[in-house]
Design an enzyme around this catalytic site. Sequence first.
Site, PDB file in Angstrom:
ATOM      1  NE  ARG A 110      -4.161   0.648   2.086  1.00  0.00           N
ATOM      2  CZ  ARG A 110      -4.773   0.573   2.501  1.00  0.00           C
ATOM      3  NH1 ARG A 110      -5.260   1.988   3.407  1.00  0.00           N
ATOM      4  NH2 ARG A 110      -6.072   0.041   1.933  1.00  0.00           N
ATOM      5  CG  HIS A 137      -8.101   0.039  -2.974  1.00  0.00           C
ATOM      6  ND1 HIS A 137      -7.746  -1.343  -1.870  1.00  0.00           N
ATOM      7  CD2 HIS A 137      -8.965   0.748  -1.497  1.00  0.00           C
ATOM      8  CE1 HIS A 137      -7.678  -1.597  -1.433  1.00  0.00           C
ATOM      9  NE2 HIS A 137      -8.450  -0.644  -0.714  1.00  0.00           N
ATOM     10  CD  GLN A 140     -12.783  -2.237  -0.754  1.00  0.00           C
ATOM     11  OE1 GLN A 140     -11.995  -1.175   0.408  1.00  0.00           O
ATOM     12  NE2 GLN A 140     -14.093  -1.917  -0.512  1.00  0.00           N
ATOM     13  CG  ASP A 228     -13.317   5.954  -1.037  1.00  0.00           C
ATOM     14  OD1 ASP A 228     -13.577   6.170   0.262  1.00  0.00           O
ATOM     15  OD2 ASP A 228     -12.652   6.180  -1.323  1.00  0.00           O
ATOM     16  CB  CYS A 267     -13.966   0.930   0.722  1.00  0.00           C
ATOM     17  SG  CYS A 267     -13.532   2.829   0.498  1.00  0.00           S
ATOM     18  NE  ARG A 295      -9.911  -5.122   0.875  1.00  0.00           N
ATOM     19  CZ  ARG A 295      -9.191  -4.310   1.129  1.00  0.00           C
ATOM     20  NH1 ARG A 295      -9.900  -3.521   1.796  1.00  0.00           N
ATOM     21  NH2 ARG A 295      -7.926  -4.258   1.020  1.00  0.00           N
TER      22      ARG A 295
HETATM   23  N1   CP Z   1     -10.660   0.161   2.415  1.00  0.00           N
HETATM   24  C1   CP Z   1      -9.754  -0.310   2.664  1.00  0.00           C
HETATM   25  O1   CP Z   1      -9.158   0.084   2.244  1.00  0.00           O
HETATM   26  O2   CP Z   1      -9.416   0.185   4.185  1.00  0.00           O
HETATM   27  P1   CP Z   1      -8.122  -0.024   5.002  1.00  0.00           P
HETATM   28  O3   CP Z   1      -7.848   1.270   4.095  1.00  0.00           O
HETATM   29  O4   CP Z   1      -8.451   0.009   6.302  1.00  0.00           O
HETATM   30  O5   CP Z   1      -7.213  -1.325   4.983  1.00  0.00           O
HETATM   31  N1  NVA Z   2      -9.589   6.341  -1.377  1.00  0.00           N
HETATM   32  C1  NVA Z   2      -9.421   6.297  -0.006  1.00  0.00           C
HETATM   33  C2  NVA Z   2      -9.725   4.763   0.306  1.00  0.00           C
HETATM   34  C3  NVA Z   2      -9.464   4.510   1.811  1.00  0.00           C
HETATM   35  C4  NVA Z   2      -9.352   2.837   1.674  1.00  0.00           C
HETATM   36  C5  NVA Z   2      -8.390   6.889   0.171  1.00  0.00           C
HETATM   37  O1  NVA Z   2      -7.478   6.448  -0.757  1.00  0.00           O
HETATM   38  O2  NVA Z   2      -7.828   7.048   1.450  1.00  0.00           O
END
Ligand code: CP
Ligand code: NVA
Length: 310
Positions: A110, A137, A140, A228, A267, A295
């Site tokens: 990530r 993502h 997700q 989101d 998400c 997930r």
């Molecule tokens: N939805 C998601 O990716 O959650 P986290 O940021 O907690 O991993």
């Molecule tokens: N769009 C959000 C998703 C978090 C899971 C971000 O990138 O922070």
Amino acid sequence: MTGVRHFLDLSDAGGDALAAMLNDAIDRKAARAGFPKGKADSDAPLAGHMLAMIFEKNSTRTRVSFDIAMRQLGGTALILEGGTSQLGRGESLADTARVLSRMCDAIMIRTDDHAKIEELARHATVPVINGLTDRSHPCQIVADLLTVIEHGKPLPGLEVAWLGDGNNVLHSILEAAGLMKFNVRVGTPKGYEPEAEFVELARAGGSTVLLTNDAAEAAAGADVIVTDTWVSMGQAHAEEKLAAMAPFQVDEALMAKAKPDAIFLHCLPAHIGEEVTEAVFESPQSVVFDEAENRIHGQKSVLRWVFGQL
Ligand code: CP
Ligand code: NVA
């Protein structure tokens, strides 16, 4: 590296593999019903496999679900925090990829800039999985599609409405739309539209994409309403952006524009009172905790795919 299956975006797998992943996830989830969550599946198909997880941004769901997914598949996962590993002191992604490829069987990362994950994948000799970048993502969306199917909605021809910021999650929804033949109704304020590349990808796959700056138009007749956070990780809390997003808040009036049996996805983490009201978030139409649980099940199939088991 030829022969290595990376999962940087959904197109790396393609529509057939994505369909196979979703079927596998449904079957495996049913097969372990009633098991304690940390117990391995009966066949433990990734026994002995080690996943390295690199986090350069915060996470709850991605971190826990990949760890549990590996345990359920019979393997193990370990975590490298960006700040406490040598990556945080400037060791190159190329060297990190080569070292982790010698020690682990796959790498999940990530991070912020998508170019970083591409660099990691260029130098890794084991599969690299995208656990979120500023651009996309994909894991997700595997969970999201699984949730939609579980709630009795076949993907082809489905009308999915997105409300709010044209961000990384929306990009992966658009990519999935072209692969799985569903349509997307995108409602964003002016200036916050998704990148054109993803809209074109969806349309090239035969999906109909509506781009509108009118929230009610986006929600009209939808089978699924998705939103989101208005401020993704790494973005500034700009008052101007929050003000522009306000008409795109998912409230009961907006949900009423969708089909009566529409479901609500997010998400998570959610910001109640910003992108969604408490009434919608806590309503029977909201399936956000099924989505969160999925997930685990979706990622088990992603892991099986990168290891050539699907
Ligand atoms: N939805 C998601 O990716 O959650 P986290 O940021 O907690 O991993
Ligand atoms: N769009 C959000 C998703 C978090 C899971 C971000 O990138 O922070």
